[in-house]
Design an enzyme around this catalytic site. Structure first.
Site, PDB file in Angstrom:
ATOM      1  N   ARG A 201       0.835  -1.196   0.000  1.00  0.00           N
ATOM      2  CA  ARG A 201       0.000   0.000   0.000  1.00  0.00           C
ATOM      3  C   ARG A 201       0.874   1.253   0.000  1.00  0.00           C
ATOM      4  O   ARG A 201       0.411   2.350   0.211  1.00  0.00           O
ATOM      5  CB  ARG A 201      -1.019   0.001   1.148  1.00  0.00           C
ATOM      6  CG  ARG A 201      -0.464  -0.143   2.531  1.00  0.00           C
ATOM      7  CD  ARG A 201      -1.600  -0.197   3.556  1.00  0.00           C
ATOM      8  NE  ARG A 201      -1.213   0.524   4.755  1.00  0.00           N
ATOM      9  CZ  ARG A 201      -1.519   1.791   5.025  1.00  0.00           C
ATOM     10  NH1 ARG A 201      -2.262   2.474   4.209  1.00  0.00           N
ATOM     11  NH2 ARG A 201      -1.104   2.370   6.121  1.00  0.00           N
ATOM     12  N   ASN A 202       2.162   1.040  -0.292  1.00  0.00           N
ATOM     13  CA  ASN A 202       3.109   2.145  -0.281  1.00  0.00           C
ATOM     14  C   ASN A 202       3.896   2.183  -1.586  1.00  0.00           C
ATOM     15  O   ASN A 202       3.920   1.208  -2.320  1.00  0.00           O
ATOM     16  CB  ASN A 202       4.087   1.964   0.884  1.00  0.00           C
ATOM     17  CG  ASN A 202       3.388   2.096   2.214  1.00  0.00           C
ATOM     18  OD1 ASN A 202       2.648   3.046   2.429  1.00  0.00           O
ATOM     19  ND2 ASN A 202       3.584   1.126   3.083  1.00  0.00           N
TER      20      ASN A 202
END
Lengths: 397, 397
Positions: A201-202
């Site tokens: 998610r990064n």
């Protein structure tokens, strides 16, 4: 191509037929309705897109407890976590056989799905505690997943659903959100057989990039699906467009053509560590991946889980034969000054911390905010530039 | 990779930043608002997805007339048709500098975009007639595009817009709708250089399949993007899921892996023949295609256009250098009994009608409805099966 779990084909619960969709949306407006939890809405989105095939709706308490205990429903179907629609109050839907489920995450609470009610059961304290303990391996209410799970209410509404939309995920992330149907279609279009899935998610720094490449090489993969968790921003998060741009730049410059798909899905993180790792593997098989990367403390939070619990659970708890997807077991990766390349830390037992180029997340954000690029061994310069531009624009505001 | 028209990068007008999106959606609720025409909403969707880059909103009357006459705005920017926001009544937005545009095609008319008003002008009869004549080459109100264009109202609201959603296209067609941004990204991911785009709104029979293959071979293409027009069903139309399944089956069985993308876009057909062909080429360049197939009577209706007007317009009216995408000029294709393969009809000048296997659309639908597969020279049997299943299920209802 790898089959979906327990099924010959995906069974997305989204209503694709436009006439049926219109009719159902229309009917929903006059049905008794309830605003569901964010977690239940996430389940609806995953069910809608085929990620949770072959399940057709929310479980009853017996199945939920059984799944929590054994990863099997009472009739033996495999699933790693309960799929529940828990609400605090059912007075508005009393006696109804068919109800509209309203989305807590979209303004005005539009209907996200229509459910045929099979049962409404009150979950006991013991059952909640049992499920919590089994799924999260803790009862600590400080654990964000435990807190979210236990804050939904105690009435479990079970029964099949039909899904009308993908909440805010498709509308807020129009270029990245994908259903399992879409990803499976695209894998087929590309003619990939062996497909590695990577959860993030990064933005991805070199450690992540090289980890993906190691997995692809190890399994001789045709392609990699970067599958991003999409969701509302939390403080300190990088906005989706910036993250996407950074990942696209990395793929464009540092992966061969036609080896990477950049996609996203919508769901609420459980932070359930090992159990969530199994869930992650489950829906990656459904979208057509043959291999899934699980690293250190996958989907964990704080110190609740051992570093490799999310890997060993596949040996100790997942029933043999339940999943066809294979797990690529990873350790942290970092650039070794001694070896002059990124390595998996477990493969360099003679190294000390000083032999690696390691930077904490806080340190990296600080550097980027000051316009200082992390060393190229840590971040690709073109990726760092995109992140620096963002952090500096933030500071000017 | 081929550049977007008149720009180094796509400029999608969708608001990607979630905070900005929320703020704009919130602001929109208190702005003066107007329900726009279906045509204007289609423009918003195309602008939102980057298909109409570098345009930033609706044209004023001078630009619209100039575009209709010369395919250039008053300041020389190329575009093949007016991008107008025509409404019948502006009393609700009088004096407003910023307005909300409401979607006529979604229940409840939610806001699709926010517009900064640069001008509100009343279009004269002469200007409407001039634009109609230039764009449609006829003033006949029986022409569906002429009728739609002239039924919108006479007040042109010009100015830049920011787009909040993709109308019903993304929500009703979650697995096929794509922005130009997405398609361009995916072409880049796949590493395709030469890319043929094919316009369709129907299932593809062998004639279409072979036409695409001819184009791909002729230009030595890396890939084909099947780009389907998505929209509300008209009587006799095949529902999107059936069409999609038929096209996917054809691609799966009859194209090599990694040579085809199956995608869709949302817009109202103009039936403007030649001018629409230029528009089609324009937005295919923006999505990253290098070649676009234009056949006989492309985007035409009735007898308004000559069979090859939609091809010759690129020689006679499109300003040199305006488009980088190349046109693959096609004739009808059909199976030749003499040659034992599908050929372009112009390449078989010695053939009579009887030498081809030709079936009218009506005849094919009739056969499929009776469970009779068209000959394999006309339809791939696996494709015919999907269509027969659909037509027969319809008859049982």
């Amino acid at each position: 191509m790898i089959r979906p779990v327990g099924s010959d084909e995906l069974k997305p619960l989204f209503v694709y037929d436009p006439e049926e969709h219109d009719a159902l949306a229309h009917e929903a407006e006059s049905l008794p309705s309830v605003v569901i939890s964010s977690s239940a809405a996430g389940n609806a989105v995953m069910l809608g897109g085929g990620y949770f095939t072959p399940f057709e709706g929310y479980m009853n308490v017996a199945d939920a407890v059984s799944v929590a205990e054994t990863m099997r429903t009472t009739d033996g179907r495999f699933f790693p976590v309960p799929i529940l629609n828990l609400v605090p109050d059912v007075s508005a839907i009393e006696g109804a056989s068919r109800i509209a489920l309203r989305d807590p995450n979209v303004e005005g609470n539009p209907v996200i799905a229509v459910q045929d009610v099979q049962a409404i059961e009150e979950v006991t304290d013991e059952q909640m505690a049992l499920m919590t303990e089994k799924v999260f391996r803790t009862l600590d209410m400080e654990h964000p997943g435990v807190k979210a799970f236990n804050s939904q209410g105690r009435f479990a509404i079970s029964g099949p659903i039909r899904v009308l939309n993908f909440s805010y995920f498709q509308t807020d992330f129009p270029d990245t959100f994908r259903t399992a149907v879409e990803i499976r279609n695209e894998i087929k279009e590309r003619g990939w057989e062996k497909v590695v899935a990577f959860q993030t998610r990064n933005p991805m720094h070199r450690a992540h990039e090289e980890l993906c490449k190691m997995a692809m090489e190890a399994v001789n993969a045709d392609g990699l699906v970067i599958h991003m968790l999409l969701g509302k921003l939390k403080p300190g998060d990088i906005p989706a467009p910036v993250r996407d741009a950074a990942i696209r730049k990395m793929v464009e410059l540092y992966f061969p053509p036609n080896t990477v798909m950049i996609t996203g899905y919508g769901f609420d993180m459980l932070y359930a560590g090992p159990r969530e790792a199994v869930l992650h593997a489950y829906f990656r098989q459904n979208m057509g991946a043959t291999h899934f990367i699980i690293g250190r403390d996958h989907a964990g939070v704080g110190d609740y889980y051992g570093a490799f619990d999310a890997q060993t659970i596949f040996d100790t708890e997942v029933p043999p034969g339940a999943l066809e997807i294979e797990i690529f077991r990873a350790d942290h990766t970092a650039y070794s000054k001694k070896l002059g390349k990124v390595v998996m830390m477990r493969d360099a037992p003679d190294h000390t911390k000083e032999d690696f180029i390691l930077l904490s997340g806080t340190k990296v954000r600080e550097m980027l905010g000051q316009g200082i690029a992390p060393p190229p061994e840590f971040s690709r310069p073109e990726v760092a530039q995109i992140l620096m531009d963002y952090y500096q624009s933030q500071q000017q505001q």
